[in-house]
Design a protein around this motif. Structure first.
Motif, PDB file in Angstrom:
ATOM      1  N   MET A   1     114.792  40.201  29.719  1.00  0.00           N
ATOM      2  CA  MET A   1     113.579  40.118  30.486  1.00  0.00           C
ATOM      3  C   MET A   1     113.460  38.695  31.032  1.00  0.00           C
ATOM      4  O   MET A   1     113.604  37.741  30.305  1.00  0.00           O
ATOM      5  N   ILE A   2     113.178  38.551  32.294  1.00  0.00           N
ATOM      6  CA  ILE A   2     113.000  37.241  32.902  1.00  0.00           C
ATOM      7  C   ILE A   2     111.506  37.021  33.128  1.00  0.00           C
ATOM      8  O   ILE A   2     110.822  37.889  33.648  1.00  0.00           O
ATOM      9  N   GLN A   3     111.047  35.870  32.711  1.00  0.00           N
ATOM     10  CA  GLN A   3     109.641  35.535  32.877  1.00  0.00           C
ATOM     11  C   GLN A   3     109.502  34.530  34.014  1.00  0.00           C
ATOM     12  O   GLN A   3     110.111  33.479  33.986  1.00  0.00           O
ATOM     13  N   GLU A   4     108.687  34.854  34.994  1.00  0.00           N
ATOM     14  CA  GLU A   4     108.522  33.981  36.150  1.00  0.00           C
ATOM     15  C   GLU A   4     107.058  33.638  36.376  1.00  0.00           C
ATOM     16  O   GLU A   4     106.649  33.380  37.492  1.00  0.00           O
ATOM     17  N   LYS A   5     106.254  33.620  35.331  1.00  0.00           N
ATOM     18  CA  LYS A   5     104.822  33.413  35.496  1.00  0.00           C
ATOM     19  C   LYS A   5     104.430  31.945  35.588  1.00  0.00           C
ATOM     20  O   LYS A   5     103.279  31.623  35.810  1.00  0.00           O
ATOM     21  N   TYR A   6     105.370  31.051  35.432  1.00  0.00           N
ATOM     22  CA  TYR A   6     105.049  29.637  35.361  1.00  0.00           C
ATOM     23  C   TYR A   6     104.868  29.031  36.748  1.00  0.00           C
ATOM     24  O   TYR A   6     105.627  29.295  37.659  1.00  0.00           O
ATOM     25  N   GLN A   7     103.855  28.201  36.881  1.00  0.00           N
ATOM     26  CA  GLN A   7     103.589  27.471  38.111  1.00  0.00           C
ATOM     27  C   GLN A   7     104.608  26.342  38.243  1.00  0.00           C
ATOM     28  O   GLN A   7     105.287  25.973  37.290  1.00  0.00           O
ATOM     29  N   GLN A   8     104.679  25.737  39.428  1.00  0.00           N
ATOM     30  CA  GLN A   8     105.652  24.669  39.690  1.00  0.00           C
ATOM     31  C   GLN A   8     105.503  23.522  38.688  1.00  0.00           C
ATOM     32  O   GLN A   8     106.490  23.035  38.154  1.00  0.00           O
ATOM     33  N   ARG A   9     104.266  23.089  38.418  1.00  0.00           N
ATOM     34  CA  ARG A   9     104.040  21.981  37.483  1.00  0.00           C
ATOM     35  C   ARG A   9     104.514  22.351  36.081  1.00  0.00           C
ATOM     36  O   ARG A   9     105.146  21.571  35.392  1.00  0.00           O
ATOM     37  N   GLU A  10     104.205  23.584  35.657  1.00  0.00           N
ATOM     38  CA  GLU A  10     104.629  24.048  34.340  1.00  0.00           C
ATOM     39  C   GLU A  10     106.149  24.130  34.249  1.00  0.00           C
ATOM     40  O   GLU A  10     106.719  23.844  33.205  1.00  0.00           O
ATOM     41  N   GLN A  11     106.802  24.516  35.341  1.00  0.00           N
ATOM     42  CA  GLN A  11     108.254  24.600  35.336  1.00  0.00           C
ATOM     43  C   GLN A  11     108.864  23.231  35.063  1.00  0.00           C
ATOM     44  O   GLN A  11     109.815  23.110  34.306  1.00  0.00           O
ATOM     45  N   GLY A  12     108.297  22.194  35.667  1.00  0.00           N
ATOM     46  CA  GLY A  12     108.765  20.833  35.409  1.00  0.00           C
ATOM     47  C   GLY A  12     108.536  20.435  33.958  1.00  0.00           C
ATOM     48  O   GLY A  12     109.392  19.799  33.336  1.00  0.00           O
ATOM     49  N   ASP A  13     107.387  20.834  33.400  1.00  0.00           N
ATOM     50  CA  ASP A  13     107.089  20.539  31.999  1.00  0.00           C
ATOM     51  C   ASP A  13     108.081  21.248  31.071  1.00  0.00           C
ATOM     52  O   ASP A  13     108.560  20.670  30.106  1.00  0.00           O
ATOM     53  N   ILE A  14     108.382  22.504  31.378  1.00  0.00           N
ATOM     54  CA  ILE A  14     109.340  23.260  30.569  1.00  0.00           C
ATOM     55  C   ILE A  14     110.725  22.635  30.674  1.00  0.00           C
ATOM     56  O   ILE A  14     111.423  22.491  29.673  1.00  0.00           O
ATOM     57  N   LEU A  15     111.103  22.236  31.861  1.00  0.00           N
ATOM     58  CA  LEU A  15     112.407  21.606  32.062  1.00  0.00           C
ATOM     59  C   LEU A  15     112.504  20.309  31.247  1.00  0.00           C
ATOM     60  O   LEU A  15     113.513  20.061  30.590  1.00  0.00           O
ATOM     61  N   ARG A  16     111.450  19.496  31.261  1.00  0.00           N
ATOM     62  CA  ARG A  16     111.434  18.275  30.447  1.00  0.00           C
ATOM     63  C   ARG A  16     111.508  18.607  28.966  1.00  0.00           C
ATOM     64  O   ARG A  16     112.216  17.955  28.203  1.00  0.00           O
ATOM     65  N   LEU A  17     110.767  19.629  28.551  1.00  0.00           N
ATOM     66  CA  LEU A  17     110.742  20.016  27.140  1.00  0.00           C
ATOM     67  C   LEU A  17     112.127  20.428  26.662  1.00  0.00           C
ATOM     68  O   LEU A  17     112.602  19.950  25.629  1.00  0.00           O
ATOM     69  N   ILE A  18     112.792  21.299  27.400  1.00  0.00           N
ATOM     70  CA  ILE A  18     114.091  21.786  26.942  1.00  0.00           C
ATOM     71  C   ILE A  18     115.220  20.798  27.215  1.00  0.00           C
ATOM     72  O   ILE A  18     116.324  20.967  26.724  1.00  0.00           O
TER      73      ILE A  18
END
Length: 103
Positions: A1-18
């Protein structure tokens, strides 16, 4: 399952986190079976406060499955398992796109 609910700002936060090495090590440890924060801390030889901080960030973006058990003395023990199967990131025209695939 692919989750695409994240906004652009959240995507950057997730990228930094991982992108954080400690976070990746935690994800690796909890990818196959659930573990408590204490178990993760011991396995990675990392301060428990650091483990909890990273787990809370992963939880904030719904990247963990959390279960608990009640011990005979009535205490709750929480166990964490990664929901992530894969992460794909791309950058185009000034924007990051992060796609997460879950188990």
């Amino acid at each position: 399952m692919i989750q695409e609910k994240y906004q652009q700002r959240e995507q950057g936060d997730i990228l930094r986190l991982i992108s954080d090495q400690c976070t990746r090590e935690i994800i690796n440890v909890i990818s196959s079976e659930p573990r408590s924060a204490v178990q993760i801390s011991k396995e990675l030889n990392t301060e428990i406060s650091t483990i909890y901080r990273k787990l809370h960030k992963l939880e904030e973006y719904d990247l963990l499955q959390i279960t608990f058990q009640i011990t005979p003395d009535g205490k709750k023990s929480f166990y964490y398992k990664s929901k992530l199967n894969s992460v794909n990131a791309s950058y185009q025209e000034g924007k990051f796109n992060v796609s997460l695939e879950f188990n």
